[in-house]
Design an enzyme around this catalytic site. Structure first.
Site, mmCIF file in Angstrom:
data_model
loop_
_atom_site.group_PDB
_atom_site.id
_atom_site.type_symbol
_atom_site.label_atom_id
_atom_site.label_comp_id
_atom_site.label_asym_id
_atom_site.label_seq_id
_atom_site.Cartn_x
_atom_site.Cartn_y
_atom_site.Cartn_z
ATOM 1 N N TYR A 53 0.834 -1.196 0.000
ATOM 2 C CA TYR A 53 0.000 0.000 0.000
ATOM 3 C C TYR A 53 0.868 1.245 0.000
ATOM 4 C CZ TYR A 53 0.853 0.722 5.030
ATOM 5 O OH TYR A 53 1.429 0.960 6.246
ATOM 6 N N LEU A 84 10.771 1.355 7.505
ATOM 7 C CA LEU A 84 10.226 1.812 6.228
ATOM 8 C C LEU A 84 10.902 3.146 5.908
ATOM 9 C CD1 LEU A 84 8.015 1.318 4.018
ATOM 10 C CD2 LEU A 84 6.718 3.073 5.235
ATOM 11 N N ARG A 124 -7.922 -20.281 -2.454
ATOM 12 C CA ARG A 124 -6.948 -20.097 -1.378
ATOM 13 C C ARG A 124 -5.856 -21.160 -1.407
ATOM 14 N NH1 ARG A 124 -5.515 -20.931 3.851
ATOM 15 N NH2 ARG A 124 -4.918 -19.064 5.025
ATOM 16 N N GLU A 148 11.484 2.364 14.615
ATOM 17 C CA GLU A 148 10.595 3.410 14.087
ATOM 18 C C GLU A 148 9.266 3.322 14.825
ATOM 19 O OE1 GLU A 148 9.388 2.660 9.998
ATOM 20 O OE2 GLU A 148 9.500 0.501 10.332
ATOM 21 N N LYS A 208 6.529 -1.892 1.984
ATOM 22 C CA LYS A 208 5.297 -1.336 2.572
ATOM 23 C C LYS A 208 4.160 -2.334 2.350
ATOM 24 C CE LYS A 208 3.016 3.153 3.173
ATOM 25 N NZ LYS A 208 3.094 3.311 4.611
ATOM 26 N N HIS A 251 -1.385 -21.057 -0.368
ATOM 27 C CA HIS A 251 -0.332 -20.123 0.036
ATOM 28 C C HIS A 251 0.572 -19.695 -1.125
ATOM 29 C CE1 HIS A 251 -1.725 -21.306 3.945
ATOM 30 N NE2 HIS A 251 -0.845 -20.527 4.554
ATOM 31 N N ARG A 259 8.438 4.249 -4.443
ATOM 32 C CA ARG A 259 8.446 3.271 -3.344
ATOM 33 C C ARG A 259 7.439 2.156 -3.605
ATOM 34 N NH1 ARG A 259 7.468 5.391 2.649
ATOM 35 N NH2 ARG A 259 5.335 5.574 1.870
HETATM 36 N N1 PLP Z 1 7.191 3.788 9.193
HETATM 37 C C1 PLP Z 1 6.021 3.129 9.174
HETATM 38 C C2 PLP Z 1 5.948 1.791 9.825
HETATM 39 C C3 PLP Z 1 4.899 3.677 8.537
HETATM 40 O O1 PLP Z 1 3.737 3.004 8.505
HETATM 41 C C4 PLP Z 1 5.008 4.968 7.949
HETATM 42 C C5 PLP Z 1 3.865 5.598 7.286
HETATM 43 O O2 PLP Z 1 2.749 5.203 7.402
HETATM 44 C C6 PLP Z 1 6.231 5.623 8.002
HETATM 45 C C7 PLP Z 1 7.318 5.008 8.613
HETATM 46 C C8 PLP Z 1 6.401 6.988 7.383
HETATM 47 O O3 PLP Z 1 6.388 6.899 5.976
HETATM 48 P P1 PLP Z 1 5.917 8.117 5.085
HETATM 49 O O4 PLP Z 1 6.725 9.300 5.515
HETATM 50 O O5 PLP Z 1 6.240 7.699 3.694
HETATM 51 O O6 PLP Z 1 4.466 8.308 5.331
#
Ligand code: PLP
Length: 285
Positions: free
Chosen positions: A33, A207, A100, A182, A149, A102, A52
């Protein structure tokens, strides 16, 4: 006004916006996403979000069901149909719908795609930034590829809920070495006593936030010193300032970590300046 969602080729009223029970996003969280800020009806940093998205899809070997140009049109049309001036546009691509199993579905299975958009009240974000937010820390129990993501966000869901139940707005994940990775939906930053702006290197453990990249440009433009390294929760508690970044929040000052006030317990000047500077370094399209 009723909300509209794009679902697999159609714009549908929200209550009729459905995916199939065999969609692999639903069955296995087998999808990726993106969340992009909308400002004045325009997309913020679309180019970097699309780059990304492409990386996430490539890593999981999922095809984008249309060209990036066509996707740009769908994103804008969803924003327009929902009359969003300031808010967010969300997009999800899954490995499609199939019996379904895997392993990957048969070749030729069409990927699934959903786009939604919603308005946010900018004044609310500003109020929250003026107060600052509280953060708790939780063990990082996620998989080893959180740089992708992916929609598999169960640890993030549980961490965010734990934060809310403790009166905080965000949870910071802490790895096995005691280092902050994070937030559950944001990147984590501190400003040290020596006025260094610090955030963790964007390897597989976080991320790589698009807002993180924008803030790095703002840091340089303001002539601040940037150091890319990990920090412990204890160091963060003793830092001059702390803040988080995400498309949904831009720069949000952190004023408490696990109950301990950061600095004087109020949003710090660096976080405030970076928030003010942010959109000068983001691309509108
Ligand atoms: N880290 C995580 C786990 C996130 O879910 C997000 C954004 O939702 C971020 C960092 C920040 O990413 P961005 O600045 O691209 O929104």
């Amino acid at each position: 006004m009723s909300r509209i969602a794009y679902v697999n080729g159609r714009y549908r009223p929200h209550r009729e916006a459905m995916i199939h029970v065999e969609d692999r996003g639903f069955q296995f969280a087998d999808g990726v996403y993106e969340v992009c800020e909308v400002r004045g009806g325009r997309l913020v940093d679309e180019r970097r979000h699309m780059a990304r998205l492409t990386r996430s899809l490539d890593a999981l070997r999922i095809d984008l069901p249309m060209s990036l140009a066509a996707l740009g049109i769908v994103l804008r049309e969803t924003v327009r149909r929902n009359r969003v001036r300031d808010g967010l546009v969300y997009l999800q691509v899954t490995r499609g719908s199939a019996r379904r199993d895997h392993g990957f579905p048969p070749a030729g299975t069409a990927p699934g795609m959903v786009v939604t958009a919603r308005s946010l009240d900018p004044a609310r974000g500003e109020r929250s930034a003026a107060d600052g937010i509280a953060v708790i820390t939780v063990p990082d129990n996620r998989w080893a590829r959180v740089d992708i993501k992916a929609t598999s966000l169960l640890p993030n869901v549980l961490a965010k809920q734990a934060a809310r139940e403790q009166g905080a707005r965000e949870a910071w994940f802490v790895d096995a070495s005691g280092l902050v990775t994070e937030g559950s939906s944001s990147n984590a930053w501190i400003v040290t006593a020596g006025d260094e702006v610090v955030t963790r290197p964007a390897d597989h453990s976080i991320l790589k936030g698009i807002s993180r990249a924008v803030v790095l440009d703002a840091v340089a433009a303001l002539g601040l010193t940037f150091v890319e390294r990990a920090f412990t929760a204890k160091e963060a508690q003793g830092a001059r300032e702390a803040f988080v970044t995400a498309a949904s929040q831009i720069v949000q000052p952190v004023v408490r970590i696990d109950g301990k006030p950061i600095g004087d317990g109020h949003p710090g000047p660096v976080a405030i300046a970076l928030r003010r500077e942010f959109h000068r370094h983001a691309e509108l399209s």
